[in-house]
Every structure is written in C-alpha cells, then in structure tokens.
Motif scaffolding. Structure first.
Motif, PDB file in Angstrom:
ATOM      1  N   ALA A 137       0.913  -1.212  -0.005  1.00  0.00           N
ATOM      2  CA  ALA A 137      -0.066   0.069  -0.054  1.00  0.00           C
ATOM      3  C   ALA A 137       0.731   1.400  -0.144  1.00  0.00           C
ATOM      4  O   ALA A 137       0.629   2.173  -0.845  1.00  0.00           O
ATOM      5  CB  ALA A 137      -0.679  -0.044   1.176  1.00  0.00           C
ATOM      6  N   SER A 138       1.985   1.252   0.725  1.00  0.00           N
ATOM      7  CA  SER A 138       2.786   2.362   0.979  1.00  0.00           C
ATOM      8  C   SER A 138       3.445   2.499  -0.252  1.00  0.00           C
ATOM      9  O   SER A 138       3.577   3.755  -1.067  1.00  0.00           O
ATOM     10  CB  SER A 138       3.834   2.082   2.065  1.00  0.00           C
ATOM     11  OG  SER A 138       4.848   3.238   1.927  1.00  0.00           O
ATOM     12  N   MET A 139       3.936   1.569  -0.768  1.00  0.00           N
ATOM     13  CA  MET A 139       4.662   1.630  -2.293  1.00  0.00           C
ATOM     14  C   MET A 139       3.682   2.316  -3.474  1.00  0.00           C
ATOM     15  O   MET A 139       4.329   2.993  -4.188  1.00  0.00           O
ATOM     16  CB  MET A 139       5.089   0.144  -2.926  1.00  0.00           C
ATOM     17  CG  MET A 139       6.117  -0.322  -2.054  1.00  0.00           C
ATOM     18  SD  MET A 139       6.616  -2.038  -2.695  1.00  0.00           S
ATOM     19  CE  MET A 139       7.760  -2.634  -1.515  1.00  0.00           C
ATOM     20  N   LEU A 140       2.347   1.648  -3.556  1.00  0.00           N
ATOM     21  CA  LEU A 140       1.749   2.214  -4.488  1.00  0.00           C
ATOM     22  C   LEU A 140       1.085   3.425  -4.347  1.00  0.00           C
ATOM     23  O   LEU A 140       0.951   4.208  -5.230  1.00  0.00           O
ATOM     24  CB  LEU A 140       0.382   1.091  -4.466  1.00  0.00           C
ATOM     25  CG  LEU A 140      -0.567   1.046  -5.777  1.00  0.00           C
ATOM     26  CD1 LEU A 140       0.260   0.858  -6.837  1.00  0.00           C
ATOM     27  CD2 LEU A 140      -1.814  -0.105  -5.322  1.00  0.00           C
ATOM     28  N   SER A 148      -2.627  10.474   4.310  1.00  0.00           N
ATOM     29  CA  SER A 148      -3.523  11.130   5.341  1.00  0.00           C
ATOM     30  C   SER A 148      -4.316  10.383   5.993  1.00  0.00           C
ATOM     31  O   SER A 148      -4.932   9.510   5.373  1.00  0.00           O
ATOM     32  CB  SER A 148      -3.881  12.569   4.609  1.00  0.00           C
ATOM     33  OG  SER A 148      -5.177  12.406   3.773  1.00  0.00           O
ATOM     34  N   GLY A 149      -4.686  10.738   7.028  1.00  0.00           N
ATOM     35  CA  GLY A 149      -6.088  10.255   7.596  1.00  0.00           C
ATOM     36  C   GLY A 149      -5.832   8.947   8.355  1.00  0.00           C
ATOM     37  O   GLY A 149      -4.601   8.576   8.705  1.00  0.00           O
ATOM     38  N   THR A 150      -6.546   8.337   9.135  1.00  0.00           N
ATOM     39  CA  THR A 150      -6.317   7.169   9.901  1.00  0.00           C
ATOM     40  C   THR A 150      -7.368   6.242   9.065  1.00  0.00           C
ATOM     41  O   THR A 150      -8.718   6.283   9.089  1.00  0.00           O
ATOM     42  CB  THR A 150      -7.138   7.514  11.295  1.00  0.00           C
ATOM     43  OG1 THR A 150      -6.214   8.414  11.911  1.00  0.00           O
ATOM     44  CG2 THR A 150      -6.764   6.118  12.120  1.00  0.00           C
ATOM     45  N   ALA A 178      -5.205   4.278   4.768  1.00  0.00           N
ATOM     46  CA  ALA A 178      -6.348   5.138   4.783  1.00  0.00           C
ATOM     47  C   ALA A 178      -6.733   5.917   3.501  1.00  0.00           C
ATOM     48  O   ALA A 178      -7.704   5.917   3.081  1.00  0.00           O
ATOM     49  CB  ALA A 178      -6.123   6.328   5.914  1.00  0.00           C
ATOM     50  N   VAL A 179      -5.612   6.587   2.777  1.00  0.00           N
ATOM     51  CA  VAL A 179      -5.909   6.839   1.474  1.00  0.00           C
ATOM     52  C   VAL A 179      -6.531   5.914   0.637  1.00  0.00           C
ATOM     53  O   VAL A 179      -7.392   6.449  -0.297  1.00  0.00           O
ATOM     54  CB  VAL A 179      -4.514   7.712   0.784  1.00  0.00           C
ATOM     55  CG1 VAL A 179      -4.746   7.798  -0.497  1.00  0.00           C
ATOM     56  CG2 VAL A 179      -3.991   8.626   1.508  1.00  0.00           C
TER      57      VAL A 179
END
Length: 184
Positions: free
Chosen positions: A72-75, A84-86, A102-103
């Motif tokens: 998810a972070s890579m994408l 951003s967000g939770t 969260a995004v």
C-alpha cells in the motif's frame, strides 16, 4: 495465491511507468541488490523514482515477501498521493503505513476483509496485488471480452482457474494498456 516479493513489487511499479527501460543503467542504492540480478534495473528505477525504499541498514531484501502495508505504501508513492488520515480498519490504525492505507480506503482502492481488518502485516498475494493495482489505475476487467477470448484461445495460466476469486483481475493485469485521447 503465492506471495509477491519485494523485487516483484518493484518490477510491477517500474514496468507501469513511462520512461522505464529494462536495460537501463539505474543506480542501485541497496547493498544486497546485485547489478546482474534480473530485478536490478526495476529496483534501481523504482528507488530513483521514490516508489520504494530500503531498510535502515542499507538493504532492500528483494527476495522477501512484501506485506500488504508495504505494498500500500509503495503504491501510494507510485501514484503520487499524499498519505493522510486514519484507516477505518481495526488492525491498521497503529501501523506505520496507516496513512497510506487510509488513502486507499477513502478512494475505494482497498476494502479489507469481511471481518473489518486490512491485515497490514500479512503478506500480499499475487492476486491481491493485481486487484489493488487494477483498482488504483481504474482498470476494470471486461469479463465478456475475456470469456469471448477464452472460447477460441487457451487459458493464459495453468494454475489459475476461471472460478478463482481474482481470475478476471489477474487477466486484466496482464493486458497491455494505452491511453487514448478522445478530446479534439
């Protein structure tokens, strides 16, 4: 249902990016990625573009499975989104990739599991990665076209049956795409 490695994740993102050259001479900032490895150019390119990162000790661990949180972070970085967000997933609120997750949840790219979890520490499967990439790129499998094609051609994969939950997502991920401008 096999896990995807960190090298494979870098390869997916690099090959989806305009300007990537398989035989490109990219700087490889990780001590454990050999210049002659099949994934060297994709990791070098993805690192150069900022899609991926390594570990504090200078390693990348290309053969390790990638977790759902890492992917998810890579994408998110690949898409140029601002985390951003939770997340609303019960098991992702305290995870280091919580804002990236969260995004994706906000944009409907990931829906999580039926029990309300995302399982950010769990390894992402090849099928899950295909579905997530398709959603992130607004690719929707054309099941009718695939079924018509299957009537005259052999199945492209021998280890994925048509009743697999992600069969059409997997097929969609293997199809080349071009952008056409219909505006004059």
């Amino acid at each position: 249902n096999g896990n995807i490695t960190r090298a494979e994740a870098a390869s997916i993102l690099s090959r989806l990016t305009e300007g990537f050259a398989e035989d490109g001479n990219y700087e490889i900032p990780f001590q454990d990625v050999a210049q002659d490895a099949w994934y060297a150019s994709t990791i070098g390119f993805a690192a150069e573009k900022g899609f991926i990162g390594g570990y504090e000790n200078g390693s990348f661990l290309p053969k390790n499975s990638v977790t759902r949180g890492e992917f998810a972070s890579m994408l998110v970085r690949f898409l140029g989104l601002t985390p951003s967000g939770t997340p609303t997933f019960t098991d992702a609120t305290d995870h280091w990739a919580a804002s990236a997750i969260a995004v994706f949840a906000e944009q409907g790219i990931v829906g999580g599991y039926e029990d309300g979890t995302f399982r950010p520490k769990g390894n992402i499967t090849r099928a899950e990665a295909a579905k997530m990439v398709n959603k992130a790129l607004n690719r929707t499998p054309n099941t009718t076209l695939v079924q018509q094609n299957m009537a005259t051609n052999a199945l492209p994969f021998t280890d994925v049956s048509t009743n697999h939950w992600a069969y059409y997502e997997i097929i969609e991920a293997t199809v080349s795409h071009t952008v056409e401008n219909f505006h004059e």
